[in-house]
Design a protein around this motif. Structure first.
Motif, PDB file in Angstrom:
ATOM      1  N   VAL A  40      -2.916 -18.977   1.158  1.00  0.00           N
ATOM      2  CA  VAL A  40      -3.004 -20.362   1.855  1.00  0.00           C
ATOM      3  C   VAL A  40      -1.831 -21.097   1.266  1.00  0.00           C
ATOM      4  O   VAL A  40      -1.174 -21.922   1.668  1.00  0.00           O
ATOM      5  CB  VAL A  40      -4.365 -20.893   1.509  1.00  0.00           C
ATOM      6  CG1 VAL A  40      -4.267 -22.625   2.093  1.00  0.00           C
ATOM      7  CG2 VAL A  40      -5.249 -20.326   2.314  1.00  0.00           C
ATOM      8  N   LEU A  41      -1.696 -21.220  -0.274  1.00  0.00           N
ATOM      9  CA  LEU A  41      -0.754 -22.252  -0.611  1.00  0.00           C
ATOM     10  C   LEU A  41       0.747 -21.441  -0.485  1.00  0.00           C
ATOM     11  O   LEU A  41       1.664 -22.256  -0.253  1.00  0.00           O
ATOM     12  CB  LEU A  41      -0.906 -22.176  -2.283  1.00  0.00           C
ATOM     13  CG  LEU A  41      -2.079 -22.678  -2.807  1.00  0.00           C
ATOM     14  CD1 LEU A  41      -2.492 -22.571  -4.111  1.00  0.00           C
ATOM     15  CD2 LEU A  41      -2.398 -24.022  -2.505  1.00  0.00           C
ATOM     16  N   TRP A  42       0.777 -20.240  -0.410  1.00  0.00           N
ATOM     17  CA  TRP A  42       2.205 -19.616   0.101  1.00  0.00           C
ATOM     18  C   TRP A  42       2.711 -20.007   1.379  1.00  0.00           C
ATOM     19  O   TRP A  42       3.875 -20.104   1.501  1.00  0.00           O
ATOM     20  CB  TRP A  42       1.989 -18.222  -0.121  1.00  0.00           C
ATOM     21  CG  TRP A  42       3.141 -17.391  -0.409  1.00  0.00           C
ATOM     22  CD1 TRP A  42       3.877 -16.806   0.934  1.00  0.00           C
ATOM     23  CD2 TRP A  42       4.250 -17.079  -1.104  1.00  0.00           C
ATOM     24  NE1 TRP A  42       5.088 -16.512   0.528  1.00  0.00           N
ATOM     25  CE2 TRP A  42       5.202 -16.568  -0.724  1.00  0.00           C
ATOM     26  CE3 TRP A  42       4.291 -17.603  -2.493  1.00  0.00           C
ATOM     27  CZ2 TRP A  42       6.453 -15.961  -1.407  1.00  0.00           C
ATOM     28  CZ3 TRP A  42       5.430 -16.873  -3.238  1.00  0.00           C
ATOM     29  CH2 TRP A  42       6.598 -16.266  -2.735  1.00  0.00           C
ATOM     30  N   LEU A  50      -3.610 -27.013   4.966  1.00  0.00           N
ATOM     31  CA  LEU A  50      -4.525 -26.862   3.691  1.00  0.00           C
ATOM     32  C   LEU A  50      -5.918 -27.151   4.056  1.00  0.00           C
ATOM     33  O   LEU A  50      -6.908 -26.769   3.527  1.00  0.00           O
ATOM     34  CB  LEU A  50      -3.965 -27.677   2.596  1.00  0.00           C
ATOM     35  CG  LEU A  50      -2.607 -27.107   1.807  1.00  0.00           C
ATOM     36  CD1 LEU A  50      -2.015 -27.867   0.927  1.00  0.00           C
ATOM     37  CD2 LEU A  50      -2.877 -25.691   1.211  1.00  0.00           C
ATOM     38  N   THR A  51      -6.067 -28.373   4.437  1.00  0.00           N
ATOM     39  CA  THR A  51      -7.406 -28.852   4.758  1.00  0.00           C
ATOM     40  C   THR A  51      -8.164 -28.122   5.731  1.00  0.00           C
ATOM     41  O   THR A  51      -9.369 -28.006   5.765  1.00  0.00           O
ATOM     42  CB  THR A  51      -7.379 -30.714   5.216  1.00  0.00           C
ATOM     43  OG1 THR A  51      -6.468 -30.539   6.561  1.00  0.00           O
ATOM     44  CG2 THR A  51      -6.838 -31.529   4.026  1.00  0.00           C
ATOM     45  N   MET A  54      -8.495 -24.095   3.451  1.00  0.00           N
ATOM     46  CA  MET A  54      -8.941 -24.000   2.080  1.00  0.00           C
ATOM     47  C   MET A  54     -10.506 -24.243   1.832  1.00  0.00           C
ATOM     48  O   MET A  54     -11.092 -23.544   1.130  1.00  0.00           O
ATOM     49  CB  MET A  54      -8.495 -25.175   1.215  1.00  0.00           C
ATOM     50  CG  MET A  54      -8.434 -25.135  -0.454  1.00  0.00           C
ATOM     51  SD  MET A  54      -7.816 -23.453  -0.724  1.00  0.00           S
ATOM     52  CE  MET A  54      -6.177 -24.054  -0.926  1.00  0.00           C
ATOM     53  N   PRO A  55     -11.188 -24.760   2.926  1.00  0.00           N
ATOM     54  CA  PRO A  55     -12.646 -24.933   2.815  1.00  0.00           C
ATOM     55  C   PRO A  55     -13.264 -23.662   2.778  1.00  0.00           C
ATOM     56  O   PRO A  55     -14.389 -23.184   2.315  1.00  0.00           O
ATOM     57  CB  PRO A  55     -13.068 -25.833   4.040  1.00  0.00           C
ATOM     58  CG  PRO A  55     -12.073 -26.730   4.063  1.00  0.00           C
ATOM     59  CD  PRO A  55     -10.623 -25.888   3.848  1.00  0.00           C
ATOM     60  N   PHE A  56     -12.559 -22.509   3.666  1.00  0.00           N
ATOM     61  CA  PHE A  56     -13.325 -21.159   3.429  1.00  0.00           C
ATOM     62  C   PHE A  56     -13.509 -20.572   2.453  1.00  0.00           C
ATOM     63  O   PHE A  56     -14.426 -20.169   1.896  1.00  0.00           O
ATOM     64  CB  PHE A  56     -12.425 -20.328   4.369  1.00  0.00           C
ATOM     65  CG  PHE A  56     -12.235 -20.844   6.074  1.00  0.00           C
ATOM     66  CD1 PHE A  56     -13.354 -20.619   6.736  1.00  0.00           C
ATOM     67  CD2 PHE A  56     -11.170 -20.932   6.449  1.00  0.00           C
ATOM     68  CE1 PHE A  56     -13.437 -20.901   8.064  1.00  0.00           C
ATOM     69  CE2 PHE A  56     -11.095 -21.433   7.931  1.00  0.00           C
ATOM     70  CZ  PHE A  56     -12.078 -21.193   8.722  1.00  0.00           C
ATOM     71  N   PHE A  57     -12.423 -20.646   1.474  1.00  0.00           N
ATOM     72  CA  PHE A  57     -12.492 -20.254   0.191  1.00  0.00           C
ATOM     73  C   PHE A  57     -12.997 -20.957  -0.779  1.00  0.00           C
ATOM     74  O   PHE A  57     -13.690 -20.446  -1.934  1.00  0.00           O
ATOM     75  CB  PHE A  57     -10.995 -20.017  -0.212  1.00  0.00           C
ATOM     76  CG  PHE A  57     -10.188 -19.004   0.526  1.00  0.00           C
ATOM     77  CD1 PHE A  57     -10.546 -17.461   0.706  1.00  0.00           C
ATOM     78  CD2 PHE A  57      -9.384 -19.587   1.673  1.00  0.00           C
ATOM     79  CE1 PHE A  57      -9.982 -16.578   1.428  1.00  0.00           C
ATOM     80  CE2 PHE A  57      -8.777 -18.564   2.061  1.00  0.00           C
ATOM     81  CZ  PHE A  57      -8.716 -17.125   2.352  1.00  0.00           C
ATOM     82  N   LEU A  58     -13.327 -22.274  -0.651  1.00  0.00           N
ATOM     83  CA  LEU A  58     -14.110 -23.360  -1.586  1.00  0.00           C
ATOM     84  C   LEU A  58     -15.388 -22.720  -1.543  1.00  0.00           C
ATOM     85  O   LEU A  58     -16.196 -22.889  -2.382  1.00  0.00           O
ATOM     86  CB  LEU A  58     -13.707 -24.591  -1.240  1.00  0.00           C
ATOM     87  CG  LEU A  58     -12.333 -25.118  -1.464  1.00  0.00           C
ATOM     88  CD1 LEU A  58     -11.971 -26.631  -1.192  1.00  0.00           C
ATOM     89  CD2 LEU A  58     -11.996 -25.072  -3.036  1.00  0.00           C
ATOM     90  N   PHE A  99     -11.600 -18.685  12.974  1.00  0.00           N
ATOM     91  CA  PHE A  99     -11.095 -20.010  13.311  1.00  0.00           C
ATOM     92  C   PHE A  99      -9.920 -20.282  12.383  1.00  0.00           C
ATOM     93  O   PHE A  99      -9.407 -21.412  12.548  1.00  0.00           O
ATOM     94  CB  PHE A  99     -12.264 -20.795  12.559  1.00  0.00           C
ATOM     95  CG  PHE A  99     -13.650 -20.849  13.176  1.00  0.00           C
ATOM     96  CD1 PHE A  99     -13.615 -21.317  14.367  1.00  0.00           C
ATOM     97  CD2 PHE A  99     -14.685 -20.038  12.728  1.00  0.00           C
ATOM     98  CE1 PHE A  99     -14.970 -21.245  15.180  1.00  0.00           C
ATOM     99  CE2 PHE A  99     -15.860 -20.043  13.196  1.00  0.00           C
ATOM    100  CZ  PHE A  99     -16.009 -20.644  14.400  1.00  0.00           C
ATOM    101  N   TRP A 100      -9.188 -19.211  11.840  1.00  0.00           N
ATOM    102  CA  TRP A 100      -7.871 -19.722  11.092  1.00  0.00           C
ATOM    103  C   TRP A 100      -6.918 -20.026  11.895  1.00  0.00           C
ATOM    104  O   TRP A 100      -6.642 -19.524  13.280  1.00  0.00           O
ATOM    105  CB  TRP A 100      -7.532 -18.317  10.557  1.00  0.00           C
ATOM    106  CG  TRP A 100      -6.420 -18.419   9.244  1.00  0.00           C
ATOM    107  CD1 TRP A 100      -4.933 -18.620   9.453  1.00  0.00           C
ATOM    108  CD2 TRP A 100      -6.607 -18.890   8.021  1.00  0.00           C
ATOM    109  NE1 TRP A 100      -4.289 -18.897   8.405  1.00  0.00           N
ATOM    110  CE2 TRP A 100      -5.313 -18.982   7.204  1.00  0.00           C
ATOM    111  CE3 TRP A 100      -7.940 -19.102   7.172  1.00  0.00           C
ATOM    112  CZ2 TRP A 100      -5.481 -19.287   6.204  1.00  0.00           C
ATOM    113  CZ3 TRP A 100      -7.841 -19.177   5.918  1.00  0.00           C
ATOM    114  CH2 TRP A 100      -6.464 -19.321   5.319  1.00  0.00           C
ATOM    115  N   PRO A 101      -6.378 -21.262  11.753  1.00  0.00           N
ATOM    116  CA  PRO A 101      -5.336 -21.760  12.435  1.00  0.00           C
ATOM    117  C   PRO A 101      -4.047 -21.088  12.979  1.00  0.00           C
ATOM    118  O   PRO A 101      -3.415 -20.797  11.990  1.00  0.00           O
ATOM    119  CB  PRO A 101      -4.713 -23.266  11.811  1.00  0.00           C
ATOM    120  CG  PRO A 101      -6.062 -23.291  10.527  1.00  0.00           C
ATOM    121  CD  PRO A 101      -6.692 -22.047  10.253  1.00  0.00           C
TER     122      PRO A 101
END
Length: 204
Positions: A40-42, A50-51, A54-58, A99-101
């Motif tokens: 995600v960060l890469w 990010l918003t 990232m929630p999937f992994f949080l 759901f990944w953008p």
């Protein structure tokens, strides 16, 4: 005096496999979390990306923190809860696929996250339970690809790609459980070999 060890019963073997196997499941889940966050960060090009991702992994991180904390404190989960936690893994990864953008279904490369969770599950449970879990994972991924419209089901290249990926998921389950059964058989043979010849000693 020889060191006498009793051969484990089937129930004892399953309990020990479940207890020690939880470590494998926990670290497999951490590997999924770390790999996902790094990707995600890469690939992130904006804050909105990010918003949205990232929630999937949080969520997965929060679940694993709870599970790992219980294990460290000496209160590991029972069999049903471990299966439920592993089912949550499949649900969250499938949600990522759907759901990944910008990348949905068959176009989403995060399907590889199924591999470590299926393999780790297969290292802990018996063949029957592992087979059910692997099949459910394969069905979930197939359904996700159909729902988002990336699988035309016309026998074309997309269908072939899906079949190859499903074969890989099935292979993860088979190989993990094959190793699991080899290790259990070796342990059973070792404990039987250490049993003293009680019957012969009594007759002597």
């Amino acid at each position: 005096m020889p060191n006498i060890r009793e051969v484990r019963t089937s129930a004892q073997a399953e309990q020990e496999d479940l207890f020690f196997g939880q470590t494998v499941l926990l670290w497999a889940r951490w590997s999924v979390i770390v790999a996902g966050i790094v990707l995600v960060l890469w690939t992130a090009k904006s804050i909105s990306y990010l918003t949205a991702t990232m929630p999937f992994f949080l969520v997965l991180m929060a679940v694993n923190f709870f599970l790992h904390g219980r294990y460290v404190m000496g209160s590991p989960l029972n069999r049903a809860m471990v299966v439920a936690a592993s089912a949550i893994d499949v649900v969250l990864i499938t949600a990522i696929v759907i759901f990944w953008p910008g990348h949905h279904g068959l176009d989403n490369q995060f399907f590889v996250l199924y591999f470590p969770v299926v393999f780790a599950f297969a290292l802990v449970f018996t063949r029957r339970v592992e087979a059910v879990y692997t099949v459910v994972t394969m069905v979930a991924y197939t359904a996700a690809c159909i729902v988002v419209g990336t699988l035309p089901l016309d026998g074309g290249n997309e269908d072939k790609v899906l079949v190859m990926r499903l074969v890989l998921i099935a292979a993860m389950g088979f190989l993990g459980n094959y190793y699991f059964r080899i290790q259990r058989r070796r342990l059973a043979e070792a404990t039987q070999a250490e049993q003293p010849p009680v019957a012969h000693a009594a007759h002597a």
